[in-house]
Motif scaffolding. Structure first.
Motif, short mmCIF file in Angstrom:
data_model
loop_
_atom_site.label_atom_id
_atom_site.label_comp_id
_atom_site.label_asym_id
_atom_site.label_seq_id
_atom_site.Cartn_x
_atom_site.Cartn_y
_atom_site.Cartn_z
N ASP A 141 -89.90 22.07 -58.43
CA ASP A 141 -88.44 22.03 -58.44
C ASP A 141 -87.85 20.76 -57.84
O ASP A 141 -86.64 20.62 -57.74
CB ASP A 141 -87.87 23.25 -57.73
N HIS A 142 -88.72 19.82 -57.42
CA HIS A 142 -88.31 18.51 -56.92
C HIS A 142 -87.61 18.56 -55.56
O HIS A 142 -86.97 17.59 -55.17
CB HIS A 142 -87.41 17.79 -57.94
N GLN A 143 -87.76 19.67 -54.83
CA GLN A 143 -87.28 19.72 -53.46
C GLN A 143 -88.28 18.99 -52.55
O GLN A 143 -89.48 19.18 -52.67
CB GLN A 143 -87.15 21.17 -52.98
N ALA A 144 -87.76 18.14 -51.66
CA ALA A 144 -88.64 17.46 -50.70
C ALA A 144 -88.99 18.41 -49.57
O ALA A 144 -88.12 18.85 -48.81
CB ALA A 144 -87.95 16.22 -50.15
N LEU A 145 -90.26 18.75 -49.46
CA LEU A 145 -90.74 19.58 -48.36
C LEU A 145 -90.86 18.71 -47.12
O LEU A 145 -91.33 17.59 -47.17
CB LEU A 145 -92.08 20.20 -48.73
N GLN A 146 -90.44 19.26 -45.96
CA GLN A 146 -90.31 18.46 -44.75
C GLN A 146 -90.29 19.34 -43.52
O GLN A 146 -90.10 20.56 -43.61
CB GLN A 146 -89.04 17.63 -44.82
N SER A 147 -90.45 18.72 -42.37
CA SER A 147 -90.47 19.46 -41.11
C SER A 147 -89.05 19.69 -40.60
O SER A 147 -88.08 19.10 -41.09
CB SER A 147 -91.27 18.68 -40.07
N MET A 148 -88.95 20.58 -39.60
CA MET A 148 -87.69 20.84 -38.90
C MET A 148 -87.97 20.84 -37.40
O MET A 148 -89.13 20.88 -36.96
CB MET A 148 -87.10 22.18 -39.34
N VAL A 149 -86.91 20.81 -36.60
CA VAL A 149 -87.03 20.72 -35.15
C VAL A 149 -86.54 22.01 -34.49
O VAL A 149 -85.39 22.42 -34.68
CB VAL A 149 -86.21 19.54 -34.60
N HIS A 150 -87.40 22.66 -33.73
CA HIS A 150 -87.00 23.79 -32.87
C HIS A 150 -86.57 23.19 -31.53
O HIS A 150 -87.35 22.51 -30.87
CB HIS A 150 -88.19 24.74 -32.69
N PHE A 151 -85.32 23.45 -31.14
CA PHE A 151 -84.77 22.84 -29.93
C PHE A 151 -84.29 23.88 -28.93
O PHE A 151 -84.06 25.05 -29.28
CB PHE A 151 -83.61 21.89 -30.29
N LYS A 152 -84.09 23.42 -27.72
CA LYS A 152 -83.44 24.21 -26.66
C LYS A 152 -82.43 23.31 -25.97
O LYS A 152 -82.76 22.19 -25.56
CB LYS A 152 -84.47 24.72 -25.65
N ILE A 153 -81.19 23.77 -25.87
CA ILE A 153 -80.12 22.94 -25.33
C ILE A 153 -80.26 22.74 -23.83
O ILE A 153 -80.44 23.70 -23.06
CB ILE A 153 -78.74 23.55 -25.65
N ARG A 154 -80.19 21.47 -23.44
CA ARG A 154 -80.20 21.09 -22.02
C ARG A 154 -78.94 20.28 -21.74
O ARG A 154 -78.53 19.43 -22.54
CB ARG A 154 -81.45 20.27 -21.70
N VAL A 155 -78.34 20.53 -20.60
CA VAL A 155 -77.12 19.82 -20.22
C VAL A 155 -77.45 18.85 -19.09
O VAL A 155 -78.01 19.22 -18.07
CB VAL A 155 -76.02 20.80 -19.77
N ASP A 156 -77.12 17.59 -19.32
CA ASP A 156 -77.28 16.54 -18.33
C ASP A 156 -75.91 15.87 -18.18
O ASP A 156 -75.38 15.31 -19.15
CB ASP A 156 -78.33 15.53 -18.79
N GLU A 157 -75.34 15.94 -17.00
CA GLU A 157 -73.98 15.41 -16.81
C GLU A 157 -73.90 13.91 -17.05
O GLU A 157 -72.81 13.37 -17.26
CB GLU A 157 -73.49 15.76 -15.40
N ASP A 158 -75.03 13.22 -17.02
CA ASP A 158 -75.03 11.78 -17.27
C ASP A 158 -75.13 11.44 -18.75
O ASP A 158 -75.09 10.27 -19.12
CB ASP A 158 -76.19 11.12 -16.51
N VAL A 159 -75.29 12.46 -19.59
CA VAL A 159 -75.37 12.27 -21.03
C VAL A 159 -74.14 12.89 -21.68
O VAL A 159 -73.75 14.01 -21.36
CB VAL A 159 -76.65 12.90 -21.61
N GLU A 160 -73.54 12.13 -22.58
CA GLU A 160 -72.26 12.55 -23.18
C GLU A 160 -72.36 13.86 -23.94
O GLU A 160 -71.43 14.66 -23.95
CB GLU A 160 -71.78 11.44 -24.12
N TRP A 161 -73.48 14.08 -24.61
CA TRP A 161 -73.62 15.28 -25.43
C TRP A 161 -74.69 16.19 -24.86
O TRP A 161 -75.51 15.79 -24.01
CB TRP A 161 -73.98 14.90 -26.87
N ALA A 162 -74.70 17.44 -25.31
CA ALA A 162 -75.79 18.36 -24.99
C ALA A 162 -77.06 17.87 -25.66
O ALA A 162 -77.04 17.39 -26.80
CB ALA A 162 -75.45 19.76 -25.45
N ILE A 163 -78.17 17.98 -24.97
CA ILE A 163 -79.44 17.43 -25.46
C ILE A 163 -80.27 18.55 -26.11
O ILE A 163 -80.65 19.51 -25.42
CB ILE A 163 -80.23 16.79 -24.32
N PRO A 164 -80.54 18.45 -27.40
CA PRO A 164 -81.42 19.43 -28.04
C PRO A 164 -82.89 19.08 -27.81
O PRO A 164 -83.55 18.46 -28.64
CB PRO A 164 -81.03 19.35 -29.52
#
Length: 399
Positions: free
Chosen positions: A356-379
């Motif tokens: 079907d011409h779909q590109a098979l590929q990996s994905m990322v399992h993440f857990k959110i970490r909050v660091d006040e020195d980083v603008e965004w939440a870190i996955p």
């Protein structure tokens, strides 16, 4: 008269036809995506940046393939299916492009599929996601480098570690992306014992999620076990934040969602410890392609690449490998080169599934970490979910 004025994207200065010694015509590639009319415009711009960087990387900075310069023609779909069809036809016909890449919205892109078949020319789908883009209504001229809804949702299901104690209410937008995603999520849960208790679909652009949230609360609150609201909303409106404001904790309900682009990740700071799945995060992958992308993007834009940037680069890398390996640039030979082709990307190896011409590929399992020195939440990376861990349904069979 043409629908839209075309212009050629100058990827780097070497793309300009400055040398009279170049005897061969340029290889014309159309890049179609929405540049006006939607909040999804940010996705388009990331994909274009990634595509340009991908051409640069894959050609060693020459922006030539087999001695021929690459000419990229940008077309604005305006996020309208009728405009998208018109500009794709214009690209294939008047502009005589070899192939096209696009578009941003799944609903818009779906309308482009018959145009590729009519002109018998390749359309590489990036970054639109819906499973249906390689489904029964698609055709053999369509290849898809972007992940699909089944990958999103199977990876999300894996991240939730489902069993008979899991009860889920889902919230999605009422169009191809949302409905395909939730259908894929339910399929991924089959056999796990987990239960989807209700499905809520809202129009695109919805800003008030109160009624839908109350219905999800009522469906979940009396269940004995782990209770989760899965949010699968691509647009604005801050659905997770508005659900959180209605205090799901009083019923023991948690929120889960996939990752998002960097400008949205600051809002994830409200959900420390939340686990989910995402297509790409720049710190999750350690390979030569991604390392170059991160380094180059930081140098040029003073920011890390986002996940649509990685997607655009992956599409460009697929284009270059195809044109380097095909025996000729006839469409049938391009299809032969692409079916089953594997190539390196910022996410590691992708492979076009022949069926079907779909590109098979990996994905990322993440857990959110909050660091006040980083603008965004870190996955933070929990682990890479490899392609062979996901049973991605075949959308159509080209045989």
């Amino acid at each position: 008269m043409k629908i839209l004025t075309r212009f050629t994207a100058t990827i780097v200065t070497s793309l300009a036809l400055t040398s009279a010694g170049w005897a061969q015509d340029p290889i014309k590639i159309a890049l179609l995506h929405g540049l006006s009319g939607s909040s999804f415009e940010a996705f388009s711009k990331q994909a274009q940046t990634g595509f340009e960087l991908g051409l640069e990387y894959a050609t060693g900075g020459t922006n030539e393939i087999n001695g021929r310069p690459i000419e990229v023609i940008i077309k604005d779909t305006q996020f309208k299916p009728d405009v998208a069809r018109a500009v794709l036809a214009e690209a294939y016909g008047d502009d005589e492009v070899l192939l096209a890449v696009g578009a941003t919205s799944s609903g818009v892109t779906k309308g482009m599929l018959p145009i590729a078949e009519e002109y018998e020319k390749i359309l590489i789908v990036e970054p639109a996601v819906a499973d249906s883009l390689t489904g029964p209504d698609s055709n053999r001229y369509v290849f898809k480098t972007s992940r699909n809804s089944s990958m999103d949702m199977q990876a999300q299901a894996i991240a939730l570690q489902p069993d008979e104690n899991l009860f889920v209410a889902t919230l999605a937008e009422d169009y191809a992306f949302g409905r395909d995603g939730i259908e894929a999520f339910k399929t991924a849960l089959e056999g796990s014992g987990a239960t989807v208790v209700t499905e809520e679909y809202v129009p695109q652009g919805t800003a008030d999620f109160t009624a839908a949230t109350e219905r999800m609360f009522n469906a979940l609150k009396d269940k004995e076990g782990r209770k989760v609201i899965l949010v699968y909303v691509a647009g604005g409106g801050d659905a997770p934040g508005k659900i959180q404001a209605l205090d799901p904790d009083r019923y023991g309900i948690e929120i889960s969602m996939g990752g998002h682009i960097l400008p949205v990740l600051p809002t994830y700071k409200r959900f420390p410890g939340m686990e989910g799945a995402v297509y790409y995060y720049y710190e999750a992958y350690d390979n030569p392609v991604n390392n170059w992308l991160v380094k180059t993007h930081m140098e040029r834009f003073d920011s890390p690449p986002d996940f649509f940037t990685a997607g655009g680069m992956s599409a460009a890398l697929a284009v270059v490998k195809t044109l380097q390996t095909a025996t000729s640039y006839d469409t049938e030979n391009l299809i032969t080169a692409m079916e089953g082709m594997s190539w390196d990307t910022p996410k590691g190896v992708m492979t076009f599934r022949p069926e079907d011409h779909q590109a098979l590929q990996s994905m990322v399992h993440f857990k959110i970490r909050v660091d006040e020195d980083v603008e965004w939440a870190i996955p933070d990376l929990v682990r890479i979910i490899e392609a062979d861990e996901m049973n991605i349904p075949i959308g159509r069979n080209n045989n």
